[in-house]
Design an enzyme around this catalytic site. Structure first.
Site, PDB file in Angstrom:
ATOM      1  N   ARG A 123       0.816  -1.236   0.000  1.00 20.67           N
ATOM      2  CA  ARG A 123       0.000   0.000   0.000  1.00 20.67           C
ATOM      3  C   ARG A 123       0.840   1.273   0.000  1.00 20.67           C
ATOM      4  NH1 ARG A 123      -3.107  -3.165   3.485  1.00 20.67           N
ATOM      5  NH2 ARG A 123      -4.888  -4.025   2.373  1.00 20.67           N
ATOM      6  N   LYS A 145       3.125  11.722 -11.089  1.00 17.30           N
ATOM      7  CA  LYS A 145       2.370  10.808 -11.953  1.00 17.30           C
ATOM      8  C   LYS A 145       3.219   9.569 -12.182  1.00 17.30           C
ATOM      9  CE  LYS A 145      -0.650  13.777 -14.655  1.00 17.30           C
ATOM     10  NZ  LYS A 145      -0.980  14.261 -16.014  1.00 17.30           N
ATOM     11  N   GLU A 187       9.940  18.898 -24.197  1.00 15.37           N
ATOM     12  CA  GLU A 187       9.197  19.216 -22.962  1.00 15.37           C
ATOM     13  C   GLU A 187       9.699  20.539 -22.368  1.00 15.37           C
ATOM     14  OE1 GLU A 187       6.579  17.551 -21.999  1.00 15.37           O
ATOM     15  OE2 GLU A 187       6.800  15.449 -22.610  1.00 15.37           O
ATOM     16  N   LYS A 229       6.929  23.596 -13.668  1.00 13.38           N
ATOM     17  CA  LYS A 229       6.050  22.435 -13.445  1.00 13.38           C
ATOM     18  C   LYS A 229       5.554  22.421 -12.001  1.00 13.38           C
ATOM     19  CE  LYS A 229       5.096  17.624 -14.006  1.00 13.38           C
ATOM     20  NZ  LYS A 229       5.327  16.364 -14.677  1.00 13.38           N
ATOM     21  N   GLU A 239      -4.763  16.932 -11.069  1.00  6.90           N
ATOM     22  CA  GLU A 239      -5.293  17.296 -12.379  1.00  6.90           C
ATOM     23  C   GLU A 239      -6.817  17.429 -12.404  1.00  6.90           C
ATOM     24  OE1 GLU A 239      -2.954  15.792 -15.634  1.00  6.90           O
ATOM     25  OE2 GLU A 239      -4.644  15.938 -16.985  1.00  6.90           O
ATOM     26  N   ARG A 243      -3.681  21.523 -14.178  1.00  4.16           N
ATOM     27  CA  ARG A 243      -2.518  20.683 -14.489  1.00  4.16           C
ATOM     28  C   ARG A 243      -2.539  20.176 -15.935  1.00  4.16           C
ATOM     29  NH1 ARG A 243       0.670  16.166 -10.864  1.00  4.16           N
ATOM     30  NH2 ARG A 243       2.000  15.449 -12.565  1.00  4.16           N
ATOM     31  N   ASN A 247      -0.039  19.197 -20.573  1.00  8.73           N
ATOM     32  CA  ASN A 247      -0.178  18.227 -21.654  1.00  8.73           C
ATOM     33  C   ASN A 247      -0.311  18.880 -23.024  1.00  8.73           C
ATOM     34  OD1 ASN A 247      -0.054  15.900 -20.032  1.00  8.73           O
ATOM     35  ND2 ASN A 247      -2.146  16.276 -19.357  1.00  8.73           N
ATOM     36  N   HIS A 250       0.064  16.820 -26.104  1.00 10.43           N
ATOM     37  CA  HIS A 250       0.108  15.407 -25.709  1.00 10.43           C
ATOM     38  C   HIS A 250      -1.073  14.592 -26.247  1.00 10.43           C
ATOM     39  CE1 HIS A 250       3.343  16.761 -23.195  1.00 10.43           C
ATOM     40  NE2 HIS A 250       3.470  15.604 -22.569  1.00 10.43           N
ATOM     41  N   HIS A 254       0.102  11.536 -27.999  1.00  9.10           N
ATOM     42  CA  HIS A 254      -0.216  10.171 -27.543  1.00  9.10           C
ATOM     43  C   HIS A 254      -0.827   9.365 -28.681  1.00  9.10           C
ATOM     44  CE1 HIS A 254      -0.289  10.943 -22.899  1.00  9.10           C
ATOM     45  NE2 HIS A 254       0.912  10.978 -23.424  1.00  9.10           N
ATOM     46  N   HIS A 267       8.537   9.794 -27.128  1.00  9.19           N
ATOM     47  CA  HIS A 267       7.495  10.627 -26.509  1.00  9.19           C
ATOM     48  C   HIS A 267       7.715  12.107 -26.847  1.00  9.19           C
ATOM     49  CE1 HIS A 267       4.570  11.874 -23.513  1.00  9.19           C
ATOM     50  NE2 HIS A 267       5.467  12.681 -22.985  1.00  9.19           N
TER      51      HIS A 267
HETATM   52  P1  NAD Z   1      13.285   6.481 -21.557  1.00 10.88           P
HETATM   53  O1  NAD Z   1      13.109   6.254 -20.129  1.00 10.88           O
HETATM   54  O2  NAD Z   1      12.866   5.398 -22.486  1.00 10.88           O
HETATM   55  O3  NAD Z   1      14.806   6.844 -21.834  1.00 10.88           O
HETATM   56  C1  NAD Z   1      15.218   7.073 -23.149  1.00 10.88           C
HETATM   57  C2  NAD Z   1      16.414   6.194 -23.553  1.00 10.88           C
HETATM   58  O4  NAD Z   1      17.585   6.742 -22.978  1.00 10.88           O
HETATM   59  C3  NAD Z   1      16.315   4.767 -23.080  1.00 10.88           C
HETATM   60  O5  NAD Z   1      16.897   3.930 -24.038  1.00 10.88           O
HETATM   61  C4  NAD Z   1      17.164   4.801 -21.823  1.00 10.88           C
HETATM   62  O6  NAD Z   1      17.683   3.548 -21.477  1.00 10.88           O
HETATM   63  C5  NAD Z   1      18.265   5.726 -22.234  1.00 10.88           C
HETATM   64  N1  NAD Z   1      18.974   6.428 -21.187  1.00 10.88           N
HETATM   65  C6  NAD Z   1      18.459   6.920 -20.045  1.00 10.88           C
HETATM   66  N2  NAD Z   1      19.379   7.651 -19.410  1.00 10.88           N
HETATM   67  C7  NAD Z   1      20.509   7.596 -20.149  1.00 10.88           C
HETATM   68  C8  NAD Z   1      21.792   8.152 -20.020  1.00 10.88           C
HETATM   69  N3  NAD Z   1      22.085   8.991 -19.028  1.00 10.88           N
HETATM   70  N4  NAD Z   1      22.721   7.869 -20.957  1.00 10.88           N
HETATM   71  C9  NAD Z   1      22.415   7.071 -22.003  1.00 10.88           C
HETATM   72  N5  NAD Z   1      21.199   6.532 -22.210  1.00 10.88           N
HETATM   73  C10 NAD Z   1      20.262   6.801 -21.281  1.00 10.88           C
HETATM   74  O7  NAD Z   1      12.498   7.786 -22.045  1.00 10.88           O
HETATM   75  P2  NAD Z   1      12.281   9.228 -21.418  1.00 10.88           P
HETATM   76  O8  NAD Z   1      12.189  10.129 -22.571  1.00 10.88           O
HETATM   77  O9  NAD Z   1      13.211   9.523 -20.320  1.00 10.88           O
HETATM   78  O10 NAD Z   1      10.827   9.107 -20.765  1.00 10.88           O
HETATM   79  C11 NAD Z   1       9.707   8.831 -21.549  1.00 10.88           C
HETATM   80  C12 NAD Z   1       8.651   8.218 -20.677  1.00 10.88           C
HETATM   81  O11 NAD Z   1       8.292   9.147 -19.655  1.00 10.88           O
HETATM   82  C13 NAD Z   1       7.385   7.865 -21.409  1.00 10.88           C
HETATM   83  O12 NAD Z   1       6.958   6.602 -20.985  1.00 10.88           O
HETATM   84  C14 NAD Z   1       6.406   8.929 -20.963  1.00 10.88           C
HETATM   85  O13 NAD Z   1       5.069   8.475 -20.985  1.00 10.88           O
HETATM   86  C15 NAD Z   1       6.874   9.188 -19.576  1.00 10.88           C
HETATM   87  N6  NAD Z   1       6.496  10.502 -19.041  1.00 10.88           N
HETATM   88  C16 NAD Z   1       5.947  10.542 -17.826  1.00 10.88           C
HETATM   89  C17 NAD Z   1       5.608  11.746 -17.264  1.00 10.88           C
HETATM   90  C18 NAD Z   1       5.079  11.795 -15.876  1.00 10.88           C
HETATM   91  O14 NAD Z   1       4.635  12.864 -15.440  1.00 10.88           O
HETATM   92  N7  NAD Z   1       5.132  10.724 -15.126  1.00 10.88           N
HETATM   93  C19 NAD Z   1       5.834  12.931 -17.963  1.00 10.88           C
HETATM   94  C20 NAD Z   1       6.405  12.854 -19.225  1.00 10.88           C
HETATM   95  C21 NAD Z   1       6.735  11.619 -19.762  1.00 10.88           C
HETATM   96  N1  GLY Z   2       3.503  15.381 -17.827  1.00  9.30           N
HETATM   97  C1  GLY Z   2       2.244  15.898 -17.437  1.00  9.30           C
HETATM   98  C2  GLY Z   2       2.011  15.969 -15.973  1.00  9.30           C
HETATM   99  O1  GLY Z   2       2.870  15.664 -15.186  1.00  9.30           O
HETATM  100  O2  GLY Z   2       0.953  16.317 -15.559  1.00  9.30           O
END
Ligand code: NAD
Ligand code: GLY
Length: 361
Positions: A123, A145, A187, A229, A239, A243, A247, A250, A254, A267
């Protein structure tokens, strides 16, 4: 260790700091301060672990914290319930109790999976975000998130769950592939567009040096992005309204990610093309002038990002995917649109025919 900036996300008893600086990973001070039990699980992936796992392991060993690691396969396609279950299996097998801490070491995929696992294990247990991509440093690690994808929709399973702290070590960006740096810049540019015209101008002035990985400028860009942010999240953590402006682009993005298959369009790339689509609709509605498109397209292109969606997505595919997006309420697609650079708003009150024109391939 050098901390360039320390910000606070002010959420009452769920408040936490964001540390932005260099050589933060190998320094025990921050991590130790935010681990309250005697055990931890580092969640990373097969790309990041060979680069940075050692440093974090060393810190935990020095602090005499019992540690385990789970190294997931790399990729958006592994942001699934199966990955979450493998984390839970390990936590149970290794008898981690409710005082354990999960440490998410990687990009947004790892942060989202580990955060969600932390939110449901017994939990809820503590977790720390150690984002290693620009995108995760400026966006996904902040705001709570967490979640995973379902084959029918991205991020459809998840929870709001805030970390204990965020540790953004700018040095990790030195190993990031150029395409991933660009995806993160999408972003960053988003914050300028939605709420910070001054930052948008700063990005226009400094993009060339950001791309050369100037560490101080990167730290500044991460700091302003996180600050922007945090201001939004502090007003609307779950949200209920505001918030959603985070997006921008997005809903379109998406749809691009989902239709093209997770992992094919990054992304940030999908968001870049999606932001230009949101601007296109805002222009068609007469809310902004053509010069907003020109400046945005120029900045996105300089950052190495796509400014047009793929040509093989039909209007029907967009509408179908966008209508199951979380921003769709009672079948009405809410969109984030612009009144000016730095002034975004959420609305379902736009002309449907104009939306169809924006979506037309
Ligand atoms: P990712 O986590 O896939 O990383 C991108 C690539 O870079 C991967 O291959 C990873 O292994 C590699 N990598 C990571 N750090 C590295 C480093 N220092 N050196 C070399 N390679 C490295 O992608 P991302 O762009 O970081 O994140 C995208 C994800 O985040 C999506 O799933 C998206 O939906 C999510 N997201 C979430 C939120 C949220 O609020 N939670 C907001 C925006 C995006
Ligand atoms: N990436 C959108 C949010 O965190 O709300």
């Amino acid at each position: 260790m050098h901390i360039n900036h320390r910000l606070e996300v002010d959420l009452g008893d769920r408040s936490y700091p964001i540390y932005i600086g260099t050589e933060l990973l190998g320094s025990g001070e921050i991590i130790k301060q935010h681990i309250h039990g005697r055990s931890a699980l580092i969640v990373s992936n097969s790309t990041v672990a060979p680069l940075y796992l050692d440093a974090v392991q060393q810190v935990l060993d020095n602090a005499e914290i019992r540690r385990d690691e789970i190294i997931l396969k790399d990729g958006e396609q592994y942001k699934t319930m199966a990955s979450v279950e493998s984390i839970i299996d390990l936590l149970l097998t290794r008898r981690h109790d409710r005082r354990t801490t999960l440490i998410a070491l990687g990009g947004g995929v790892i942060g989202d999976i580990a955060g969600f696992a932390a939110s449901i294990y017994q939990r809820g247990v503590n977790f720390i975000q150690v984002p290693t991509t620009l995108l995760s440093q400026v966006d996904s690690s902040v705001g709570g998130k967490t979640g995973v994808n379902h084959p029918l929709g991205k991020n459809m399973i998840g929870a709001f769950f805030q970390p204990q702290c965020v540790i953004a070590d700018i040095n990790t960006l030195n190993t990031l592939p150029a395409r991933e740096l660009s995806a993160g810049l999408a972003e960053v540019i988003k914050y300028g567009l939605i709420c910070d015209a001054e930052f948008f101008k700063w990005l226009e002035d400094n993009m060339a040096d950001l791309l050369k990985l100037d560490q101080d400028l990167l730290a500044q860009a991460v700091m302003v992005s996180c600050q922007d942010k945090a201001k939004v999240v502090e007003q609307d953590e779950r949200e209920a309204g505001l918030r959603a402006i985070l997006n921008l682009g997005h809903s379109f993005g998406h749809a691009i990610e989902t239709v093209k298959g997770y992992g094919n369009w990054l992304h940030g790339e999908a968001v870049a093309a999606g932001m230009v689509m949101a601007i296109d609709l805002s222009i068609r509605e007469g809310w902004i002038d053509e010069d907003v498109r020109q400046r945005t397209v120029a900045l996105l292109q300089q950052a190495g990002l796509p400014v047009r969606p793929p040509e093989d997505i039909s209007t029907g595919q967009y509408l179908e995917t966008m209508s199951i997006d979380k921003k769709a309420v009672d079948g009405k697609i809410n969109l984030v649109l612009l009144r000016a650079i730095g002034d975004a708003f959420v609305t379902a009150d736009y002309n449907h025919d104009k939306l169809l024109q924006t979506l037309a391939p």
